[in-house]
Structures are given as structure tokens and as C-alpha cells.
Design an enzyme around this catalytic site. Sequence first.
Site, PDB file in Angstrom:
ATOM      1  N   ASP A  44       0.838  -1.114   0.034  1.00 48.42           N
ATOM      2  CA  ASP A  44       0.206   0.052   0.062  1.00 48.42           C
ATOM      3  C   ASP A  44       0.980   1.481  -0.048  1.00 48.42           C
ATOM      4  O   ASP A  44       1.684   1.446   0.902  1.00 48.42           O
ATOM      5  CB  ASP A  44      -1.007  -0.044   1.381  1.00 48.42           C
ATOM      6  CG  ASP A  44      -2.080   0.926   1.276  1.00 48.42           C
ATOM      7  OD1 ASP A  44      -2.252   1.750   0.321  1.00 48.42           O
ATOM      8  OD2 ASP A  44      -2.946   0.702   1.839  1.00 48.42           O
ATOM      9  N   ASP A  45       0.637   2.111  -1.095  1.00 53.07           N
ATOM     10  CA  ASP A  45       1.372   3.321  -1.264  1.00 53.07           C
ATOM     11  C   ASP A  45       2.953   3.159  -1.220  1.00 53.07           C
ATOM     12  O   ASP A  45       3.856   4.095  -0.707  1.00 53.07           O
ATOM     13  CB  ASP A  45       1.021   4.279   0.037  1.00 53.07           C
ATOM     14  CG  ASP A  45      -0.172   4.965  -0.025  1.00 53.07           C
ATOM     15  OD1 ASP A  45      -1.047   4.454  -0.955  1.00 53.07           O
ATOM     16  OD2 ASP A  45      -0.524   5.811   1.088  1.00 53.07           O
ATOM     17  N   CYS A  99      -6.657   3.847  -3.745  1.00 54.87           N
ATOM     18  CA  CYS A  99      -6.732   2.698  -3.338  1.00 54.87           C
ATOM     19  C   CYS A  99      -7.802   1.792  -4.013  1.00 54.87           C
ATOM     20  O   CYS A  99      -7.663   0.532  -4.368  1.00 54.87           O
ATOM     21  CB  CYS A  99      -6.834   2.636  -1.758  1.00 54.87           C
ATOM     22  SG  CYS A  99      -5.566   3.516  -0.762  1.00 54.87           S
ATOM     23  N   ARG A 103      -7.568  -1.645  -6.349  1.00 55.01           N
ATOM     24  CA  ARG A 103      -8.046  -2.998  -5.732  1.00 55.01           C
ATOM     25  C   ARG A 103      -8.942  -3.618  -6.511  1.00 55.01           C
ATOM     26  O   ARG A 103      -9.005  -5.090  -6.936  1.00 55.01           O
ATOM     27  CB  ARG A 103      -8.125  -3.002  -4.375  1.00 55.01           C
ATOM     28  CG  ARG A 103      -7.009  -2.645  -3.408  1.00 55.01           C
ATOM     29  CD  ARG A 103      -7.355  -1.897  -2.236  1.00 55.01           C
ATOM     30  NE  ARG A 103      -6.183  -1.318  -1.662  1.00 55.01           N
ATOM     31  CZ  ARG A 103      -5.131  -1.878  -0.948  1.00 55.01           C
ATOM     32  NH1 ARG A 103      -5.307  -3.044  -0.486  1.00 55.01           N
ATOM     33  NH2 ARG A 103      -4.078  -1.009  -0.696  1.00 55.01           N
ATOM     34  N   LYS A 152      -5.863  -5.495   3.986  1.00 55.88           N
ATOM     35  CA  LYS A 152      -6.843  -4.441   3.594  1.00 55.88           C
ATOM     36  C   LYS A 152      -7.582  -4.772   2.549  1.00 55.88           C
ATOM     37  O   LYS A 152      -7.384  -5.285   1.531  1.00 55.88           O
ATOM     38  CB  LYS A 152      -5.856  -3.194   3.260  1.00 55.88           C
ATOM     39  CG  LYS A 152      -6.769  -1.918   2.695  1.00 55.88           C
ATOM     40  CD  LYS A 152      -5.745  -0.731   2.377  1.00 55.88           C
ATOM     41  CE  LYS A 152      -6.395   0.403   1.728  1.00 55.88           C
ATOM     42  NZ  LYS A 152      -5.562   1.501   1.303  1.00 55.88           N
ATOM     43  N   HIS A 154     -11.099  -2.685   1.588  1.00 57.00           N
ATOM     44  CA  HIS A 154     -11.641  -1.529   1.038  1.00 57.00           C
ATOM     45  C   HIS A 154     -12.277  -1.620  -0.415  1.00 57.00           C
ATOM     46  O   HIS A 154     -12.127  -0.613  -1.345  1.00 57.00           O
ATOM     47  CB  HIS A 154     -10.250  -0.508   0.786  1.00 57.00           C
ATOM     48  CG  HIS A 154     -10.467   0.916   0.951  1.00 57.00           C
ATOM     49  ND1 HIS A 154      -9.366   1.729   0.967  1.00 57.00           N
ATOM     50  CD2 HIS A 154     -11.461   1.677   1.282  1.00 57.00           C
ATOM     51  CE1 HIS A 154      -9.895   3.123   1.229  1.00 57.00           C
ATOM     52  NE2 HIS A 154     -11.155   2.992   1.241  1.00 57.00           N
ATOM     53  N   SER A 177      -8.358   1.353   4.682  1.00 56.63           N
ATOM     54  CA  SER A 177      -6.957   1.781   5.142  1.00 56.63           C
ATOM     55  C   SER A 177      -7.080   1.947   6.715  1.00 56.63           C
ATOM     56  O   SER A 177      -7.984   2.412   7.307  1.00 56.63           O
ATOM     57  CB  SER A 177      -6.888   2.946   4.315  1.00 56.63           C
ATOM     58  OG  SER A 177      -6.898   3.219   3.282  1.00 56.63           O
ATOM     59  N   HIS A 280       1.430   2.518   3.741  1.00 57.01           N
ATOM     60  CA  HIS A 280       0.496   3.302   4.237  1.00 57.01           C
ATOM     61  C   HIS A 280       0.575   4.082   5.542  1.00 57.01           C
ATOM     62  O   HIS A 280       0.972   3.288   6.512  1.00 57.01           O
ATOM     63  CB  HIS A 280      -1.011   2.856   3.999  1.00 57.01           C
ATOM     64  CG  HIS A 280      -2.088   3.813   3.876  1.00 57.01           C
ATOM     65  ND1 HIS A 280      -2.436   5.045   4.982  1.00 57.01           N
ATOM     66  CD2 HIS A 280      -2.701   4.114   2.745  1.00 57.01           C
ATOM     67  CE1 HIS A 280      -3.289   5.563   4.357  1.00 57.01           C
ATOM     68  NE2 HIS A 280      -3.815   4.997   3.255  1.00 57.01           N
ATOM     69  N   ASP A 331      -0.405  -0.868  -4.959  1.00 59.26           N
ATOM     70  CA  ASP A 331      -1.631  -0.487  -5.374  1.00 59.26           C
ATOM     71  C   ASP A 331      -1.502   0.898  -5.913  1.00 59.26           C
ATOM     72  O   ASP A 331      -2.434   1.065  -6.884  1.00 59.26           O
ATOM     73  CB  ASP A 331      -2.653  -0.282  -4.147  1.00 59.26           C
ATOM     74  CG  ASP A 331      -2.336   0.659  -3.190  1.00 59.26           C
ATOM     75  OD1 ASP A 331      -1.063   1.071  -3.028  1.00 59.26           O
ATOM     76  OD2 ASP A 331      -3.243   1.244  -2.334  1.00 59.26           O
ATOM     77  N   ASN A 332      -0.582   1.660  -5.487  1.00 62.15           N
ATOM     78  CA  ASN A 332      -0.095   2.981  -6.419  1.00 62.15           C
ATOM     79  C   ASN A 332       1.025   3.400  -5.692  1.00 62.15           C
ATOM     80  O   ASN A 332       1.650   2.918  -4.848  1.00 62.15           O
ATOM     81  CB  ASN A 332      -1.326   3.937  -6.074  1.00 62.15           C
ATOM     82  CG  ASN A 332      -1.807   4.033  -4.524  1.00 62.15           C
ATOM     83  OD1 ASN A 332      -2.947   3.612  -4.244  1.00 62.15           O
ATOM     84  ND2 ASN A 332      -1.087   4.316  -3.822  1.00 62.15           N
ATOM     85  N   LYS A 362       0.924   9.542  -5.919  1.00 66.45           N
ATOM     86  CA  LYS A 362      -0.344   9.102  -5.644  1.00 66.45           C
ATOM     87  C   LYS A 362      -1.219  10.097  -5.911  1.00 66.45           C
ATOM     88  O   LYS A 362      -1.126  11.261  -5.895  1.00 66.45           O
ATOM     89  CB  LYS A 362      -0.476   8.800  -4.033  1.00 66.45           C
ATOM     90  CG  LYS A 362      -1.748   8.080  -3.497  1.00 66.45           C
ATOM     91  CD  LYS A 362      -1.691   7.689  -2.109  1.00 66.45           C
ATOM     92  CE  LYS A 362      -3.159   7.477  -1.760  1.00 66.45           C
ATOM     93  NZ  LYS A 362      -3.155   6.771  -0.252  1.00 66.45           N
TER      94      LYS A 362
END
Length: 567
Positions: A44-45, A99, A103, A152, A154, A177, A280, A331-332, A362
Site C-alpha cells: 500500500d502506497d 486505493c 484493488r 486491507k 477497501h 485503510s 500506508h 496499489d499505487n 499518488k
Amino acid sequence: MAWLFFKVLWVGVSFLGCLFPLVNFHFSGETGGQKPNFVIILADDMGWGDLGANWAETKDTANLDKMAAEGMRHSASWDRQFHISALGFVDFHAAASTCSPSRASLLTGRLGLRNGVTHNFAVTSVGGLPLNETTLAEVLQQAGYVTGMIGKWHLGHHGSYHPNFRGFDFYFGIPYSHDMGCTDTPGYNLPPCPACPQGDRPSRSWKQILSRLWFPRRSHKGGCYTKVALPLYENLDIVEQPVNLSSLAHMYAEKATQFIQRASTSGTPFLLYVGLAHMHVPLTRTWRSADPQSHHPYAADLREMDSLVGRIKDTVDHTAKENTFIWFTGDNGPWAQKCELAGSLGPFAGSWQVHQGGSPAKQTTWEGGHRVPAVAYWPGSIPFNVTSTALLSVLDIFPTVVALAGATLPRGRRFDGLDASEVLFGRSQTGHRVLFHPNSGAAGAYGALQTVRLGQYKAFYITGGAAACDGSVGPAQSHEPPLVFNLEDDVAEAVPLDTGSAEYWSVLPMVREALAGVLRDIADDNTSRADYAQDPSAAPCCDPHHVACRCQASSQTDLPTSRNVRQ
């Protein structure tokens, strides 16, 4: 729609505790031939430059680097410009730069304009990934796989949008998140967020509390969720609220290990999807070391993530090494407004946007927003220490896994991903000719396709910078004709092609044709629309009679991967 009725009924019964406690890890039916297992790990991130195999300045991902050396990285041909690694640059991309849309695309193989998920879901969202969209887990269930999801989600937590009703036999994790709720262990964030309020009982009725929940939109000043504690689910039950973030990575590793070991022992093929909390914010405060360098929170959290991934890989290696495919990606890109708590873009600086203002990471369609690390690992199947020049995407995970599992793609819909099996096995260097990067919050309508990657070229019909560390936001600017960058010569996206050049006019017709073509295809497709309505009563709360919904229950549910649970 009878199936939907039964799903909703099942949810109601399950929340009463009448179903899932009876489920265990016993399997019914024969496995019929040996099918490959799949472990998909989504960071994540995480920045492209956070992976040491990509960027020599990073020294904190020893396990991932080892896995990369034993497997495959997806590389571009621009390594000749940067003498940092003989392995080349990753040319692998998230399907969106935020996010929920990213996903949703991973689990459907479809862009947000098709699957309906164009921006993030909230704590109070009543909807999620549309129920008529078929997930990767549902496809593999039908092919005889046992499916688990840890981490996660989301994509909706209320009612039938919960992971247990989207194809996952087992779920353990946080439904969104981990900054979307207060905890007693807040960790590192900018601005810092307070711990959950203490006390025995709320001063208002539960209905009044719900009506006064504060779930702010993100701003350059940030936002803290202070009224309801962060929940941890095991299947349909909240087992801890608030979550102890300091022990979360350990719990995820334990559950992943148990799932892999039990599935392997049973002989049933499995899919495990792990949505990491790392990188994240808030970053955890668990690491201690004599090395002064280790005291940097981001580096310490990166090592914790790497250790978690290493433990999952070790479990696979000791149980089902030759028959398990691990796919690690993100994810990004990094969340730049978090300053030193955000990751590295590597060379993908988005320099043109930086000069205009704001961040190119992001939420943007600059390379830093969607270009992500990717490692594929499958000893005996994927060539050892191979670099691929193919242009690939998170969108490709769905069709690739379906093909490798010997399953069939859902009918009556079109897909944006491609089967990358030939690339993974070293038999091809052909990936996407064209990729489309949807607007993800920095500029333009959510999900709209206004950025086009065509081979080495990238065209922007709209630009904009997300919130940067200094709080600045780059203004949205429309471009007609579009800005076009040659990424082979300019990975930093610093200087667009001269609109009067022959090179520009040789590329522009192909860009326009590709964009018009995908928009026609989407218009003719069976598309979905997500319900983004919100209701305070949809917020997860295990005990409304305590402040911040506090509760703590011992986990009693065994890993529910029996075919009986779906019957």
C-alpha cells in the site's frame, strides 16, 4: 436475483454468530490434478524506488530483493541511462493511482469505468464493488480452489460487500485503510493523530453518535478519524476494536502461514490475497535497533514489511515451493503529502508537474502515481533472475491467474488486462501496446481516461498535482492537443515533445485512435456502477455502548475454507 437474496440472508444469519463458528478447515471433494497455488501480495502506497532491486539507494528490502533475484522483475529498456542496477527499471503499473479503484481492478481485470469503482469507499459506505462484478476469488472457487484474504480490503464492508461474500472463504483484516479509525497505538502520521478516547460509556445514544461521526475528506492538512475505533475482522466478526497496530504485521504473518500450511496439507489448491497495511500511514512504532539509520520510521516500516513478505515466502518454500506462484506488487505510488513518511519515486520525478506545483505521486497519472514495484516468483516455472521489457499492469493479474488455474473468464463482459503467462515464462516480451491511466483524484472526473501510454510515449489530456509535502496542490490543466512525453528519453517526464515536431504528429493520431477505441469499447460493454451512498449506521462497531465502539473478543473461528461454507 434470488442469489442476492440468499447472500443477504446469509450475512444476517452469520452476523448473529449462527454459521461461521461451525466452519473449520476440512475440505470436501477431490482435487483432481495438481493445480498451481497463488499468493498475491499487494503493498500500500509503496514507491517504485522503495524496492532495492529497482533502486540502489534502497537497502531495506533484503527478502524482496532475494525473491527478485530468484524470479522476475518487469523492466523497461531505459536501464542504459541509469547505472544503478543491471536488472533494469520496472515497467509495471497500478490500474489506478488510489486505493479502492486499484484493488477493484486487480480482482476484476477491468478498469473503473467498467467495474464501477472510480474512487475510494468510506467508513460509512453502504456499497462497494458492485455485486454483479465477478472477482478473481469467485472464479477460482468455481475451479476448486480454497480462497483466503488477509489485510486491507477497501471494496465495501457492509452487508454483501464483505470479502466473505465476494469469493473469499476466509478473511482476516481491516476493511479499509488503517488510518480510517482511531487506535490506542496511533503510530507515525503527518499530522499526528490522537489515540482513541477512553471511557466506559458514550455520553450520547448510539444513534446520536453515528449521526455525529466525523470522517473528513483528505486535505493538505490531513484528517484524523477520532470517533470510531479501527476494527479488525475475522470473517464476519469484529475480533478487536481498536486494532493494536504494533502487532498487526505479526498477526497477518501468522494467519498467512496458517492458511498456506493447512491448505498445502489438505492438497487443495489455494489462492491467498494479502493486502498489506505497509507502506500506508500511520507507520508502526515496533522496530528497535542499534543502527541509527534504522530509527527513520519509513525505513523501519519498510524492513517490517519486507520481513512479513519474507516469512510468507519461507512458508511457501517449505510447503509448496514448486507449485506456488507469488506475485508481489503495489496499489499505487507514495503519498507525497506525508513528507518523510512517504516512499521513493526513484527516477520518475514528474518534473513538469513539479514546476507547475503539487505532487506527481499518488492520486495523479504521472509515472510516480501508478508505476509500482513488481516481483514474480515461481521456482521451476519462471526463469531465474530474468528481466522483462514488457509493459504490464495490475489489470493482468486476473486473466493471468485465471489462465494458469485452468479456469474460464466470466462471460458477458470485456477485460482490460491480458494473460501475461508467456511473458512470465520467458517465452515472450510482448505486453500491452496501450495502457490507460484513469484520473484518481488530482485532476479531472474520477475514473475518466485522459492519460494514454502508447509504447514509449505517454499523452496527457489533463494534468494536475496532488497535495505535496508543503501543502501545495497543482492546478488541473486541460491539454488539447495533449502533452506527449517520450519516456524512453525522459523518464522524469520533464519536457514534452514539441507540438510542431514530426515525432509528435506521428504519435498523436495513434493516441487519438487508441483512446477513441477504448471509449467505444466501454460504451458497448456490460458495465457496472458502484453505490457510493453513505449511512452512519454502516460504520463497523462491535459494541455501541462503549466509547469508540471498544471491544476485544478472542478469535474462535477456525480458518473457514471448507466447501461446506459455500453450501
